[in-house]
Design an enzyme around this catalytic site. Sequence first.
Site, PDB file in Angstrom:
ATOM      1  N   THR A 149      -3.000   9.859   0.165  1.00  0.00           N
ATOM      2  CA  THR A 149      -4.081   8.963   0.600  1.00  0.00           C
ATOM      3  C   THR A 149      -4.308   9.001   2.116  1.00  0.00           C
ATOM      4  O   THR A 149      -5.398   8.688   2.581  1.00  0.00           O
ATOM      5  CB  THR A 149      -3.807   7.503   0.174  1.00  0.00           C
ATOM      6  OG1 THR A 149      -2.600   7.065   0.802  1.00  0.00           O
ATOM      7  CG2 THR A 149      -3.692   7.372  -1.323  1.00  0.00           C
ATOM      8  N   ASP A 150      -3.267   9.375   2.880  1.00  0.00           N
ATOM      9  CA  ASP A 150      -3.387   9.253   4.341  1.00  0.00           C
ATOM     10  C   ASP A 150      -4.570  10.019   4.916  1.00  0.00           C
ATOM     11  O   ASP A 150      -5.275   9.528   5.797  1.00  0.00           O
ATOM     12  CB  ASP A 150      -2.097   9.726   5.026  1.00  0.00           C
ATOM     13  CG  ASP A 150      -0.951   8.735   4.834  1.00  0.00           C
ATOM     14  OD1 ASP A 150      -1.217   7.607   4.386  1.00  0.00           O
ATOM     15  OD2 ASP A 150       0.202   9.100   5.136  1.00  0.00           O
ATOM     16  N   ASP A 168       2.949  16.113   1.830  1.00  0.00           N
ATOM     17  CA  ASP A 168       2.483  14.797   2.255  1.00  0.00           C
ATOM     18  C   ASP A 168       1.174  15.101   2.999  1.00  0.00           C
ATOM     19  O   ASP A 168       1.123  16.037   3.800  1.00  0.00           O
ATOM     20  CB  ASP A 168       3.520  14.201   3.216  1.00  0.00           C
ATOM     21  CG  ASP A 168       3.155  12.805   3.678  1.00  0.00           C
ATOM     22  OD1 ASP A 168       3.944  11.890   3.424  1.00  0.00           O
ATOM     23  OD2 ASP A 168       2.081  12.635   4.308  1.00  0.00           O
ATOM     24  N   SER A 169       0.136  14.338   2.741  1.00  0.00           N
ATOM     25  CA  SER A 169      -1.172  14.750   3.264  1.00  0.00           C
ATOM     26  C   SER A 169      -1.280  14.655   4.781  1.00  0.00           C
ATOM     27  O   SER A 169      -2.267  15.097   5.360  1.00  0.00           O
ATOM     28  CB  SER A 169      -2.310  13.977   2.598  1.00  0.00           C
ATOM     29  OG  SER A 169      -2.394  12.675   3.092  1.00  0.00           O
ATOM     30  N   SER A 170      -0.251  14.133   5.450  1.00  0.00           N
ATOM     31  CA  SER A 170      -0.258  14.188   6.923  1.00  0.00           C
ATOM     32  C   SER A 170      -0.211  15.640   7.391  1.00  0.00           C
ATOM     33  O   SER A 170      -0.507  15.920   8.548  1.00  0.00           O
ATOM     34  CB  SER A 170       0.933  13.442   7.531  1.00  0.00           C
ATOM     35  OG  SER A 170       1.572  12.652   6.605  1.00  0.00           O
ATOM     36  N   THR A 193     -19.701   4.570  16.422  1.00  0.00           N
ATOM     37  CA  THR A 193     -19.195   3.249  16.790  1.00  0.00           C
ATOM     38  C   THR A 193     -17.744   3.088  16.354  1.00  0.00           C
ATOM     39  O   THR A 193     -17.329   3.684  15.353  1.00  0.00           O
ATOM     40  CB  THR A 193     -20.030   2.117  16.162  1.00  0.00           C
ATOM     41  OG1 THR A 193     -19.443   0.858  16.537  1.00  0.00           O
ATOM     42  CG2 THR A 193     -20.083   2.198  14.643  1.00  0.00           C
ATOM     43  N   THR A 209       1.639  10.660  -2.378  1.00  0.00           N
ATOM     44  CA  THR A 209       2.472   9.647  -3.045  1.00  0.00           C
ATOM     45  C   THR A 209       2.366   9.731  -4.561  1.00  0.00           C
ATOM     46  O   THR A 209       3.336   9.466  -5.274  1.00  0.00           O
ATOM     47  CB  THR A 209       2.040   8.236  -2.570  1.00  0.00           C
ATOM     48  OG1 THR A 209       2.314   8.145  -1.176  1.00  0.00           O
ATOM     49  CG2 THR A 209       2.787   7.140  -3.287  1.00  0.00           C
TER      50      THR A 209
END
Length: 346
Positions: free
Chosen positions: A94-95, A62-64, A280, A13
Site C-alpha cells: 500500500t505504501d 515491500d513496495s517502498s 497545492t 503486506t
Amino acid sequence: MKSKVFILYTGGTFGMKESENGLEPSTWKEIIEYLPAIKNQTYFNHFSSINFTFDTLEPVVDSSNMNPAIWKRIADCISDNYNSHDGFIVIHGTDTLSYTASALSFMFENLSKPIVLTGAQLPIFHPRTDGIINLSNAIYIAGYKRFELTCIPEVCICFNDDLLRGNRAIKSSTNDFEGFSSPNFENLASLEQRIQISENVLPIPEGKELKIYPTFSQKVVNVTVFPGYNVAALQDLVDNKKIEGIVLKTFGSGNLPKDDSWKQLVQTCEKNEVIILATTQSANGRIEIGQYAASNFLKNPIVANGKDITSPAALTKLMWVIGNFEFKDRIKMLSKSLRGEISLYN
Ligand code: ASP
C-alpha cells in the site's frame, strides 16, 4: 459468461509473514492456500467460471522498493498478456500503490480493459485480514464479464469497498481498512451488498491500438514549500542543471513567499529549461495561479498548472512526460488532463 483474469503478485503486506526482521513478503504458493474463493472451496462458487493466470514479479518486495524499472516490468507483464485476458489485477504494497497506479495510468494509452491494483492493511494470514475482501472485489472488477458488470477500462485501485481512479487516489490511512481516498474525484464504484458503478465518469475507449510509453526520468524533485524555506539548495540544483523538473507543492491555491529568491529560482528554471509543475499541498482542492498576488511568480511559461492533481500523480506524470516527450510539448501535456488525472474547469 467466462472471464479470463491475470493476477500479478508483486509483494506488500497482503502476502507478508512475521520474520526476525519484521514483516516480509512470502510466496504466492503459500498465499493461495488462504484464498478459498479462488481455490473454489466456498459454498458460492462465483469464481469457478473465471480462468485465472497467476504470476509473481520476482523478487517480491515491500513496495517502498518500487521504482521506474519495476513499473516497466509490471507494464510489460500486462502488455504480454493483454490480448489473452479480460482484466488484470496487481497485488501491491500500500505504501507506494498510488504511485504505481498513477505511473501505469500514464504508461498505457488507449486502454480498453481494467487494470486493478489492490493490497491489504493486514496480511492474508491474519484472522482479521482485509486482503480476501480486497482481492475478491478486485476480481469482480477485472472479471466483469462473468458478473455482467460494466467494463471499467482504466487503471484503478480497489480497496475496502471502494474503487478509485488510480491517478486520483492517495494513501490516506496507515490503519483504516479504508486505506485510500480520492480527494478531488468521485469514486468509480462502490462495492457494498450491491456493486454500483459510476458509469458517467468512465472513459469511453475509442478502439485505438494500445500504446505503451515506458520511460520515467528520475531527474526530478518534489518540493513542499514551508514558512522559512531556504531556496538555496534548490537554486543550486537548477543552476547546475542537475534536475529537469520540480513538483512544487505550494501553499493553498498556488501561493509562494514574496521573496526575491523565489523570483530568481523561477527565472533560472525558465533559462535552464527546468519545468515547474505547480500543485497545492492542501489535501483537497486546486491551485489557481493569479488568484492572490502571492502566486504571481508562477505566471511564467516554465510553470505548468497542476490544478487539482494529487501528489503521486503529479510526480509520476512529470517523470513520465520528461522521460518520453520533447521539451516543447511537456508544459502543455502537464497542464491538461491526459488520463483523467485533472478535473476540467470552466
Ligand atoms: N510496507 C508495506 C508495503 O508497501 C505496506 C503495505 O503493503 O500495506 O509493501
